[in-house]
Design a protein around this motif. Structure first.
Motif, short mmCIF file in Angstrom:
data_model
loop_
_atom_site.label_atom_id
_atom_site.label_comp_id
_atom_site.label_asym_id
_atom_site.label_seq_id
_atom_site.Cartn_x
_atom_site.Cartn_y
_atom_site.Cartn_z
N ASP A 169 -9.02 3.95 0.60
CA ASP A 169 -9.62 3.65 1.84
C ASP A 169 -11.15 4.10 1.71
O ASP A 169 -11.41 5.04 0.91
CB ASP A 169 -9.04 4.46 2.79
N SER A 170 -11.84 3.18 2.61
CA SER A 170 -13.22 3.50 2.41
C SER A 170 -13.51 5.04 3.26
O SER A 170 -12.76 5.63 3.88
CB SER A 170 -13.92 2.67 3.37
N LYS A 226 -13.32 5.34 6.84
CA LYS A 226 -11.76 5.22 7.48
C LYS A 226 -11.17 6.66 7.32
O LYS A 226 -10.36 7.05 7.96
CB LYS A 226 -11.03 4.22 6.71
N ARG A 227 -11.54 7.20 6.16
CA ARG A 227 -10.97 8.65 5.83
C ARG A 227 -11.19 9.53 6.93
O ARG A 227 -10.61 10.25 7.23
CB ARG A 227 -11.58 9.01 4.62
N SER A 242 -7.16 -6.22 5.28
CA SER A 242 -6.53 -5.44 6.52
C SER A 242 -6.55 -6.30 7.70
O SER A 242 -7.55 -6.64 8.03
CB SER A 242 -7.14 -4.28 6.54
N GLN A 289 0.74 -1.25 -0.13
CA GLN A 289 0.00 -0.17 0.14
C GLN A 289 1.02 1.15 0.10
O GLN A 289 0.34 2.34 -0.57
CB GLN A 289 -0.79 0.00 1.35
N ARG A 312 -6.48 9.38 -0.83
CA ARG A 312 -6.76 8.14 0.29
C ARG A 312 -7.88 7.72 -0.58
O ARG A 312 -8.74 6.69 0.29
CB ARG A 312 -6.67 8.25 1.63
#
Ligand code: UDP
Ligand code: MG
Length: 322
Positions: free
Chosen positions: A137-138, A141-142, A214, A107, A134
């Motif tokens: 990333d979901s 998550k961000r 993850s 990543q 980002r």
């Protein structure tokens, strides 16, 4: 002046990666990383791989890779100690004049390593890689990451730069300071920021995982965030003094009012709702503040035991060629 040489020998760069159940990713990782470093002339490399107690065949694959590639050193931990400890182990064992921690899932793009090295050779002591994008990333998550950085930096004197992970390059002088920090509970992002030094930033786009999934669940991330804040700030402890003070002032004002009211108007019975709400509210505030105390005392307790941060079962490396 040739910056790539120190005391007559080419400088060594250690690429440190923690592996936990990354079976499908091992070959991919080495394929990428060796392809990248082989384009860099004038420096030598070692690949420090920490097996963080994987329960699949990650270790076997790492060892097989080390058979083929003498620059690979495999550090085998006795069990799963978590990413922070695994990374600490890797950094402790790295011998390079510069150390680059990187995620094993690709990543953090290895293609960025030449750029990191270039800045280092130009005089930077730390080169950090900031995630400019980002999208991989979901959303949740961000967002939670963003809130965490905001809250952390609001509370703590040590500011962690937004969207900067563990992926970076550190000069030997920085690594030596990191190694001397005595704490057992290691929140690496915070420690990296704490040590300081001349820092240069470059940007990159964070990619989705190359293989596997993850290891960080929501609960683990929550605890990670708590760890970060309690390691670098005592604001959550101090806030209760002020909450208590304000509560006491309000209670005093309200109490005086009741006394006056009773003196003037006679005994006042109504107010049951007020009373029960106040009692419940104060009760939960107290529990909350005791909980916060508990977080810190728990950490003091863990620190005082002075247990090692990780246990190494074995170090597998090719005989050192001189
Ligand atoms: N990792 C580790 N020990 C753990 C959890 C993760 O060494 O207990 C390693 C993992 O193998 C990977 C890196 O830490 O190389 C980052 O983990 P992951 O990709 O799961 O985290 P994310 O990128 O989702 O934040
Ligand atoms: Mg990852």
């Amino acid at each position: 002046m040739d910056y790539s040489k120190e005391q007559g020998r080419p400088r060594l760069v250690s690429i440190v990666a923690p592996f936990f159940n990354e079976s499908e990713g091992v070959e991919l990782y080495f394929a990428h990383i060796t392809a990248v470093v082989d384009t860099i002339a004038g420096l030598t490399f070692e690949f420090v791989c920490v097996d963080d107690g994987s329960r699949d065949d990650t270790l076997t694959r790492l060892l097989a890779a080390a058979q083929r590639e003498p620059r690979i050193r495999v550090l085998e931990l006795s069990r799963n100690f978590g990413k922070e400890a695994a990374l600490t182990a890797g950094i402790d064992h790295a011998r390079g004049d510069a150390v680059v921690p990187i995620d094993a899932d690709l990543q953090d793009p290895p293609e960025l390593i030449p750029a990191l090295i270039e800045k280092w050779l130009a005089g930077a002591e730390v080169v950090v890689a900031r995630r400019a994008d980002r999208r991989a990333d979901s959303w949740i998550k961000r967002k939670t990451a963003e809130w965490f950085y905001r809250l952390h930096n609001e509370l703590s004197d040590v500011k962690i730069p937004q969207n900067v992970g563990d992926f970076r390059l550190m000069d030997r002088c920085v690594v030596e300071v990191l190694k001397k920090l005595p704490e057992r509970q290691r929140f690496m992002k915070g420690l990296f920021a704490w040590v300081g030094f001349r820092t240069v930033e470059i940007e990159y786009t964070r990619k989705p995982r190359a293989a596997g999934e993850s290891k960080f669940s929501g609960w683990k991330l929550w605890n990670f965030a708590l760890e970060g804040i309690t390691s670098f700030s005592i604001a959550p402890l101090k806030i209760w003094t002020y909450v208590g003070l304000v509560g006491a002032l309000l209670s005093f004002a309200y109490g005086s009012w009741i006394v006056l009211y009773t003196l003037v108007r006679g005994v006042a019975v109504p107010g049951y709702a007020w009373m029960i709400v106040t009692v419940l509210f104060m009760g939960s505030l107290q529990l909350l503040s005791v909980g916060v105390l508990g977080e810190y005392i728990g950490r003091i307790y863990l620190e005082t035991k002075q247990r090692p941060r990780y246990v190494v079962r074995a170090v597998h490396e090719a005989d050192i060629q001189t």
